[in-house]
Design an enzyme around this catalytic site. Structure first.
Site, short mmCIF file in Angstrom:
data_model
loop_
_atom_site.label_atom_id
_atom_site.label_comp_id
_atom_site.label_asym_id
_atom_site.label_seq_id
_atom_site.Cartn_x
_atom_site.Cartn_y
_atom_site.Cartn_z
N LYS A 157 0.83 -1.20 0.00
CA LYS A 157 0.00 0.00 0.00
C LYS A 157 0.86 1.24 0.00
CE LYS A 157 -4.11 -1.66 2.48
NZ LYS A 157 -5.00 -1.38 3.63
N GLY A 164 -7.78 3.02 -3.07
CA GLY A 164 -7.28 1.74 -3.57
C GLY A 164 -6.20 1.85 -4.62
N LYS A 197 -0.49 -7.44 6.48
CA LYS A 197 -0.95 -8.81 6.33
C LYS A 197 -2.26 -8.81 5.56
CE LYS A 197 -1.09 -13.29 7.16
NZ LYS A 197 -0.07 -14.22 6.61
N GLU A 271 -12.78 3.09 7.79
CA GLU A 271 -12.89 1.86 7.01
C GLU A 271 -12.20 0.70 7.72
OE1 GLU A 271 -12.23 2.24 2.89
OE2 GLU A 271 -13.36 4.11 2.75
N ASN A 286 -11.15 8.13 5.77
CA ASN A 286 -11.30 9.00 4.60
C ASN A 286 -11.90 10.33 5.04
OD1 ASN A 286 -10.30 7.61 2.29
ND2 ASN A 286 -12.02 6.18 2.48
N ARG A 288 -13.46 12.98 3.99
CA ARG A 288 -14.25 13.66 2.95
C ARG A 288 -15.61 12.98 2.85
NH1 ARG A 288 -14.10 9.71 -0.92
NH2 ARG A 288 -12.21 8.44 -1.07
N VAL A 291 -18.35 8.71 -2.19
CA VAL A 291 -19.24 8.51 -3.34
C VAL A 291 -20.55 7.88 -2.87
CG1 VAL A 291 -19.52 7.29 -5.53
CG2 VAL A 291 -17.28 8.26 -4.92
N ARG A 334 -22.92 2.06 -9.00
CA ARG A 334 -22.18 3.12 -9.69
C ARG A 334 -22.24 2.88 -11.19
NH1 ARG A 334 -16.68 4.63 -6.32
NH2 ARG A 334 -17.48 4.25 -4.22
#
Length: 448
Positions: A157, A164, A197, A271, A286, A288, A291, A334
Site C-alpha cells: 500500500k 485503492g 498482512k 474503514e 477517509n 471527505r 461517493v 455506480r
C-alpha cells in the site's frame, strides 16, 4: 451561514452539492475546465469560473487557481467534494489561509489521517485492532525482509493517497517483487509504501462518522463495500447483511473511538476489513464525503451534504447516537462510462439518448444528461442509482426494476454488468467478499 460557496469539483458530486446549497439558501460557484464548459454542474450553478485547460493537473488540481476563483467570485467557503483536492492538506490550509472556510476537517487532521503510517500509529495508540504491518519503506530489500516477518500473503500500500490506488497483493516473494516494481511504475515518484498482512475472503466495512467542532461525535451505521474491481468500489449497500446487532454496535463504537482519537471534525468514513470470524481491523480514515454517501442518507434520513456544510459553518450537531435508527436497506450501483467486457476500459464520448429511472424508492445522482460529453480526462463515474427498500430483498428488486429502465446510448456503461451482478445467486444470498467481482463476475475475455 455562508452566503456563497464554491465547489472545487465536477460531475455528479458537484451537482449534489449545488442542490444541497440551493435548499440551504446558499449561492453556488462552479469551476470548470475547457472540457467542461457545457457540463451540467456549470449550468446549474449561480456562477461559474474557468480555471484552466482540460487536463486535471492544470484545472481541478490547480489549488491556486481554485482559491483565486473563490476570492474573485466572492465565495465564503470551498467544498472539495471527493477525489481531486478533497484529501489534500496543503489545499485545505491554503483555503483557510485565504480567509475562506474549507468544508471538511482541519488541514492538520487531513495530513495525519492521509499518512497511512501516522494514521495506523494513532489508531494503535487509541486501541483499535489492526493487521500486522511494516514501517514505511522504499526498497525491495526492505520489503522482502518485512514480508518474511509478517508472513504471506501481504498487501502493498502507498503511505499516502486513497481510493485503492497503487495497491497489490503478493502471495510469495516473487509476487512481492513484481508488486513493488508495478507500484514504482505506477507512482513514478519514489513514493514510500508499506506492507500489511492480507486477509483472504475479507469484507470491506466502512462506518459513516459525523463530528461537530465541539467534540461531539456519532456514527450513522455501516456500509458494505466489498464489491470492487481493481480496488475500486462498484456497488455498495447499507446496512451490511453480514453483521448482527452486537457486531454493528462494536464497529460503530470503534469508528467513533478512531474519530475522537484524532479530534476529527465534519463528516468522514472509518474503514475496516472484517474476517470470516467477524473480527474488525482498522484500514484508514477517509476525510471527505464518500461517493456512496447516498445509501446512508436513504436509511437514516439524514442529508449528509447539508450536514457537512452546516458543520463547517460552526453549527453544533443536533442529534445523539440514540437518535440514529436504521430499519430499511439501500443499495447503490455506480454507473461508470466503462466497458466491462474489456476489463472496464473507459468509454468516453457523447451521450445520445439518455433516460434515467424513477418511481418509488429510486434515486439517481447524475452529472450528465442527453448530449453531455463524457470526457477522457477524468474519472469515469457518470451517475449513481440508489434503491431503497424495507428489506435487502426488496431493495434488490427495486434496483433491478430501475436498471432495466435506465437507457444511455452513445457510450458503453456498467448498467448491464450490474444487472448480471444482481442476478448472481451468491450476491443475492449475501455471500460476498472483496474478491467477489474478480472470482465470480469477470468473464475470461475481460481478464487481459
Amino acid at each position: 451561514m455562508f452566503k456563497r460557496l464554491l465547489i472545487a469539483n465536477r460531475g455528479e458530486i458537484a451537482v449534489r452539492i449545488i442542490r444541497a446549497c440551493q435548499e440551504l439558501g446558499i449561492e453556488t460557484v462552479a469551476v470548470y475546465s475547457d472540457a467542461d464548459v457545457d457540463a451540467l454542474h456549470v449550468k446549474l450553478a449561480d456562477y461559474a469560473v474557468r480555471i484552466g485547460p482540460a487536463e486535471a493537473q492544470h484545472s481541478y488540481l490547480n489549488s491556486a487557481a481554485i482559491v483565486e476563483a473563490a476570492k474573485t467570485a466572492g465565495a465564503d467557503a470551498i467544498h472539495p467534494g471527493y477525489g481531486f483536492l478533497s484529501e489534500n492538506a496543503d489545499f485545505a490550509q491554503m483555503v483557510t489561509d485565504a480567509g475562506l472556510v474549507f468544508v471538511g476537517p482541519a488541514a492538520a487532521t487531513i495530513r495525519q489521517v492521509g499518512n497511512k503510517d501516522a494514521a495506523r500509529e494513532a489508531m494503535r495508540t487509541a486501541g483499535l485492532p489492526m493487521t500486522a504491518g511494516s514501517a514505511p519503506m522504499n526498497s525491495i530489500e526492505e520489503a522482502v525482509q518485512a514480508a518474511r516477518q509478517i508472513g504471506y500473503p501481504v498487501i502493498v500500500k502507498p503511505v499516502s493517497g486513497g481510493g485503492g490506488h497503487g495497491m497489490s497483493v503478493a502471495g510469495n516473494e516473487t509476487e512481492l517483487i513484481s508488486a513493488i516494481t508495478k507500484f514504482a511504475n505506477f507512482t513514478m515518484s519514489g513514493t514510500a509504501f508499506y506492507l500489511e498482512k492480507y486477509i483472504s475472503c475479507a469484507r470491506h466495512i466502512e462506518v459513516q462518522i459525523v463530528a461537530d467542532n465541539y467534540g461531539h461525535v456519532i456514527h450513522l451505521g455501516e456500509r458494505e463495500c466489498s464489491l470492487q474491481r481493481r480496488n475500486q468500489k462498484i456497488l455498495e449497500e447499507s446496512p451490511s447483511c453480514a453483521l448482527v446487532p452486537a457486531m454493528r454496535q462494536k464497529v460503530g463504537e470503534l469508528a467513533v473511538q478512531a474519530a475522537k482519537s484524532v479530534h476529527y471534525t465534519n463528516i468522514g468514513t472509518v474503514e475496516f476489513l472484517m474476517d470470516n470470524a467477524g473480527n474488525f481491523y482498522f484500514m484508514e480514515i477517509n476525510p471527505r464525503i464518500q461517493v456512496e454517501h447516498a445509501i446512508t442518507e436513504m436509511v437514516t434520513g439524514i442529508d449528509l451534504a447539508k450536514t457537512q456544510i452546516l458543520l463547517a459553518a460552526g453549527q453544533p450537531l443536533n442529534m445523539q447516537q440514540e437518535d440514529i435508527t436504521v430499519n430499511s436497506h439501500a443499495i447503490e450501483c455506480r454507473i461508470n462510462a466503462e466497458d466491462p467486457e474489456l476489463n472496464f476500459l473507459p468509454s468516453p464520448g457523447q451521450i445520445g439518448f439518455y433516460h434515467q429511472p424513477g418511481g418509488p424508492n429510486v434515486r439517481v445522482d447524475s452529472g450528465v444528461c442527453a448530449g453531455s460529453v463524457v470526457q477522457p480526462y477524468y474519472d469515469s463515474l457518470i451517475a449513481k442509482v440508489i434503491a431503497h427498500g424495507k428489506t435487502r430483498g426488496e431493495a434488490i428488486r427495486i434496483m433491478q426494476r430501475a436498471l432495466a429502465e435506465f437507457r444511455i446510448d452513445g457510450i458503453k456503461t456498467t448498467i448491464d454488468f450490474h444487472r448480471r451482478l444482481l442476478d448472481n445467486p451468491y450476491f443475492r444470498r449475501g455471500n460476498i467478499d472483496i474478491q467477489f467481482i474478480s472470482n465470480q463476475m469477470l468473464v475470461p475475455s475481460a481478464i487481459r
